[in-house]
Design a protein around this motif. Structure first.
Motif, PDB file in Angstrom:
ATOM      1  N   ASP A 116      53.518  31.794  45.040  1.00  0.00           N
ATOM      2  CA  ASP A 116      53.183  31.410  43.668  1.00  0.00           C
ATOM      3  C   ASP A 116      52.183  32.386  43.052  1.00  0.00           C
ATOM      4  N   CYS A 117      51.232  32.852  43.847  1.00  0.00           N
ATOM      5  CA  CYS A 117      50.254  33.822  43.345  1.00  0.00           C
ATOM      6  C   CYS A 117      50.927  35.126  42.925  1.00  0.00           C
ATOM      7  N   ALA A 118      52.007  35.476  43.593  1.00  0.00           N
ATOM      8  CA  ALA A 118      52.706  36.722  43.296  1.00  0.00           C
ATOM      9  C   ALA A 118      53.318  36.727  41.893  1.00  0.00           C
ATOM     10  N   LYS A 119      53.390  35.550  41.261  1.00  0.00           N
ATOM     11  CA  LYS A 119      53.961  35.441  39.919  1.00  0.00           C
ATOM     12  C   LYS A 119      52.884  35.407  38.834  1.00  0.00           C
ATOM     13  N   ILE A 120      51.625  35.576  39.218  1.00  0.00           N
ATOM     14  CA  ILE A 120      50.510  35.495  38.276  1.00  0.00           C
ATOM     15  C   ILE A 120      49.786  36.838  38.259  1.00  0.00           C
ATOM     16  N   THR A 121      49.881  37.569  37.159  1.00  0.00           N
ATOM     17  CA  THR A 121      49.257  38.885  37.046  1.00  0.00           C
ATOM     18  C   THR A 121      47.864  38.764  36.444  1.00  0.00           C
ATOM     19  N   LEU A 122      46.881  39.369  37.116  1.00  0.00           N
ATOM     20  CA  LEU A 122      45.504  39.357  36.653  1.00  0.00           C
ATOM     21  C   LEU A 122      45.133  40.751  36.169  1.00  0.00           C
ATOM     22  N   VAL A 123      44.402  40.821  35.066  1.00  0.00           N
ATOM     23  CA  VAL A 123      44.050  42.111  34.470  1.00  0.00           C
ATOM     24  C   VAL A 123      42.580  42.121  34.089  1.00  0.00           C
ATOM     25  N   SER A 124      42.026  43.323  33.982  1.00  0.00           N
ATOM     26  CA  SER A 124      40.662  43.470  33.498  1.00  0.00           C
ATOM     27  C   SER A 124      40.404  44.910  33.098  1.00  0.00           C
ATOM     28  N   ALA A 125      39.370  45.093  32.296  1.00  0.00           N
ATOM     29  CA  ALA A 125      38.820  46.417  32.012  1.00  0.00           C
ATOM     30  C   ALA A 125      37.598  46.617  32.901  1.00  0.00           C
ATOM     31  N   THR A 126      37.300  47.882  33.217  1.00  0.00           N
ATOM     32  CA  THR A 126      36.195  48.134  34.133  1.00  0.00           C
ATOM     33  C   THR A 126      35.657  49.549  33.985  1.00  0.00           C
ATOM     34  N   ASP A 127      34.400  49.723  34.389  1.00  0.00           N
ATOM     35  CA  ASP A 127      33.836  51.047  34.596  1.00  0.00           C
ATOM     36  C   ASP A 127      34.003  51.472  36.051  1.00  0.00           C
ATOM     37  N   GLY A 128      34.529  50.562  36.884  1.00  0.00           N
ATOM     38  CA  GLY A 128      34.780  50.907  38.276  1.00  0.00           C
ATOM     39  C   GLY A 128      34.588  49.762  39.242  1.00  0.00           C
ATOM     40  N   ASN A 129      33.376  49.233  39.362  1.00  0.00           N
ATOM     41  CA  ASN A 129      33.082  48.280  40.424  1.00  0.00           C
ATOM     42  C   ASN A 129      33.699  46.907  40.218  1.00  0.00           C
ATOM     43  N   HIS A 130      33.690  46.383  38.986  1.00  0.00           N
ATOM     44  CA  HIS A 130      34.320  45.092  38.731  1.00  0.00           C
ATOM     45  C   HIS A 130      35.816  45.164  39.012  1.00  0.00           C
ATOM     46  N   GLY A 131      36.460  46.238  38.571  1.00  0.00           N
ATOM     47  CA  GLY A 131      37.887  46.397  38.812  1.00  0.00           C
ATOM     48  C   GLY A 131      38.209  46.511  40.283  1.00  0.00           C
ATOM     49  N   ARG A 132      37.342  47.179  41.019  1.00  0.00           N
ATOM     50  CA  ARG A 132      37.562  47.305  42.459  1.00  0.00           C
ATOM     51  C   ARG A 132      37.483  45.937  43.131  1.00  0.00           C
ATOM     52  N   SER A 133      36.534  45.117  42.710  1.00  0.00           N
ATOM     53  CA  SER A 133      36.415  43.767  43.249  1.00  0.00           C
ATOM     54  C   SER A 133      37.646  42.929  42.907  1.00  0.00           C
ATOM     55  N   LEU A 134      38.102  43.033  41.659  1.00  0.00           N
ATOM     56  CA  LEU A 134      39.279  42.283  41.258  1.00  0.00           C
ATOM     57  C   LEU A 134      40.507  42.726  42.055  1.00  0.00           C
ATOM     58  N   ALA A 135      40.673  44.034  42.215  1.00  0.00           N
ATOM     59  CA  ALA A 135      41.812  44.541  42.977  1.00  0.00           C
ATOM     60  C   ALA A 135      41.760  44.064  44.423  1.00  0.00           C
ATOM     61  N   TRP A 136      40.573  44.077  44.991  1.00  0.00           N
ATOM     62  CA  TRP A 136      40.387  43.610  46.368  1.00  0.00           C
ATOM     63  C   TRP A 136      40.730  42.123  46.483  1.00  0.00           C
ATOM     64  N   GLY A 137      40.260  41.330  45.519  1.00  0.00           N
ATOM     65  CA  GLY A 137      40.575  39.909  45.538  1.00  0.00           C
ATOM     66  C   GLY A 137      42.056  39.645  45.371  1.00  0.00           C
ATOM     67  N   CYS A 138      42.685  40.358  44.446  1.00  0.00           N
ATOM     68  CA  CYS A 138      44.120  40.170  44.226  1.00  0.00           C
ATOM     69  C   CYS A 138      44.924  40.529  45.476  1.00  0.00           C
ATOM     70  N   LYS A 139      44.513  41.567  46.155  1.00  0.00           N
ATOM     71  CA  LYS A 139      45.198  41.947  47.395  1.00  0.00           C
ATOM     72  C   LYS A 139      45.057  40.851  48.431  1.00  0.00           C
ATOM     73  N   ARG A 140      43.886  40.259  48.528  1.00  0.00           N
ATOM     74  CA  ARG A 140      43.654  39.180  49.494  1.00  0.00           C
ATOM     75  C   ARG A 140      44.469  37.932  49.162  1.00  0.00           C
ATOM     76  N   PHE A 141      44.592  37.632  47.868  1.00  0.00           N
ATOM     77  CA  PHE A 141      45.203  36.375  47.470  1.00  0.00           C
ATOM     78  C   PHE A 141      46.665  36.519  47.065  1.00  0.00           C
ATOM     79  N   GLY A 142      47.171  37.757  47.005  1.00  0.00           N
ATOM     80  CA  GLY A 142      48.588  37.985  46.770  1.00  0.00           C
ATOM     81  C   GLY A 142      49.010  38.041  45.324  1.00  0.00           C
ATOM     82  N   ALA A 143      48.082  38.328  44.407  1.00  0.00           N
ATOM     83  CA  ALA A 143      48.420  38.384  42.981  1.00  0.00           C
ATOM     84  C   ALA A 143      48.503  39.836  42.509  1.00  0.00           C
ATOM     85  N   PRO A 144      49.450  40.162  41.621  1.00  0.00           N
ATOM     86  CA  PRO A 144      49.490  41.501  41.029  1.00  0.00           C
ATOM     87  C   PRO A 144      48.252  41.756  40.183  1.00  0.00           C
TER      88      PRO A 144
END
Length: 395
Positions: A116-144
């Motif tokens: 179900d997580c794979a069908k929910i895309t999460l997006v954000s703008a970043t200067d670097g660190n926030h986006g890295r955290s979001l990408a790391w979380g999405c990888k852990r939880f299975g969301a694009p």
């Protein structure tokens, strides 16, 4: 220390409105839920709170305590606590709505809803660190994950997000332009924005981001024992500063320290907000070396807290950043070695410059002051760090 003594600093006094924002905007329950969840994650351990005793003696304050976030979850930044946790909360709310039942954070964390997580895309703008955290979380939880970066974000930081599975979209313009594009494309495509800044009608993810940061603040408070007299906090959109200030107020009550907000003089939206006693955007004409603080528009949710908790707002020039990074990496006498990124040293740079000039007295600093600093990142871009280390120290 000549470069600090001659560094131009601007100072504005906070209006210090009376209110309960430190308990209302970010409640004890918000903080408690975030702490309870994040401390269960694989790889969690408290980051160091290091004492810079030799430096404190040199600049004329009693104690300097530096919360070093470089080791946080292997991501190099305190942002690991915010973006990933907010992503988890967005997924929880959306899955609960779609499936018509209560979905727990632990269920998502454990992979029970990966399809179900794979069908929910999460997006954000970043200067670097926030986006890295979001990408790391999405990888852990299975969301694009889609991350929008502006023209001045380093390629090293962009590549770090790609390696975590994020689609990285680089745009022309500055950070605020990337925020606008992320919002517009998310609305067009049914994606979900996970931002660390709020705007009218959008508050839950940034609240969760700020709640996640409380893990760091609680660790610092427990390690300190006694309340600090001052805390110097990086500006940006205000999320870090507001979260730390609110948690300090909840933890220490009337003993909560004097809150000093520090910004680059080229991106001083909180300083201008303090001067005008209202959230105020600024145009960024030249990007600061402190990439994580290059933000022209404050988070209104964060400002609600800062307008009550922050006593002082100061700006610093880029010229003091490199010397401060080198001073941490090549410390005085028995002080520990700390490898810190450009945005991490803003508070320390302001403290040294204030004591080297006349601003220290304005901030109430003296030989009895106990200062808490948030070293918000370690080496998040090795090429930039190496270049800074190669420069002449001049301190």
């Amino acid at each position: 220390m000549d470069i600090f003594a001659t560094a131009p600093m601007a100072h504005a006094t906070g209006a210090r409105h009376q209110g309960d924002a430190a308990h209302r905007v970010l409640s004890q329950d918000n903080f408690g839920q975030a702490i309870g969840e994040i401390t269960q994650w694989d790889g969690y351990s408290p980051t160091p709170l290091v004492s810079l005793s030799a430096l404190a003696a040199k600049i004329g304050v009693g104690e300097i305590h530096y919360k070093h976030e470089g080791p946080r979850f292997g991501l190099g930044s305190f942002k690991a606590l915010g973006g990933a946790y907010a992503a988890l909360r967005v997924l929880q709310r959306e899955l609960s709505s779609r499936l018509g039942k209560d979905v727990t954070l632990a269920d998502i964390r454990n992979g029970d809803y990966s399809d179900d997580c794979a069908k929910i895309t999460l997006v954000s703008a970043t200067d670097g660190n926030h986006g890295r955290s979001l990408a790391w979380g999405c990888k852990r939880f299975g969301a694009p994950c889609r991350i929008y970066i502006h023209a001045e974000v380093s390629e090293g930081r962009a590549q770090a997000m790609r390696e975590l599975g994020a689609d990285v979209i680089r745009i022309e313009g500055d950070y605020d332009d990337s925020v606008d594009l992320a919002r517009a494309e998310a609305e067009q495509n049914g994606w979900f924005v996970v931002s660390d800044t709020s705007w009218p009608g959008y508050s839950e993810p940034p609240r969760d981001v700020m709640a996640g940061y409380s893990v760091m603040t609680r660790e610092a408070c427990e390690a300190l024992g006694d309340a600090p007299t001052h805390v110097f906090l990086q500006g940006g959109v205000g999320g870090l500063a507001a979260s730390v200030a609110a948690k300090l107020r909840q933890y220490w009550g009337d003993q909560s320290p004097r809150v000093v907000i520090v910004e680059p003089d080229m991106a001083a939206c909180l300083y201008e907000s303090a001067r005008k006693d209202a959230p105020t955007a600024v145009n960024i004409e030249v990007e600061t070396i402190m990439a994580g603080l290059s933000c022209g528009e404050p988070s209104e949710m964060a400002w609600d807290i800062l307008r009550e908790e922050a006593t002082d707002y100061v700006t610093i020039p880029d010229s003091v950043v490199g010397p401060t990074m080198r001073l941490l990496a090549r410390p005085l006498r028995d002080d520990p070695v700390v490898e810190a990124g450009e945005s991490a040293v803003a508070g320390l740079a302001a403290l040294i410059a204030a004591q080297a000039g006349t601003t220290g007295a304005t901030l109430g600093l003296d030989s009895t002051s106990r200062v808490l600093l948030i070293g918000s990142e370690g080496i998040t871009d090795p090429e930039i760090f190496a270049a800074v280390m190669a420069e002449d120290s001049n301190v």
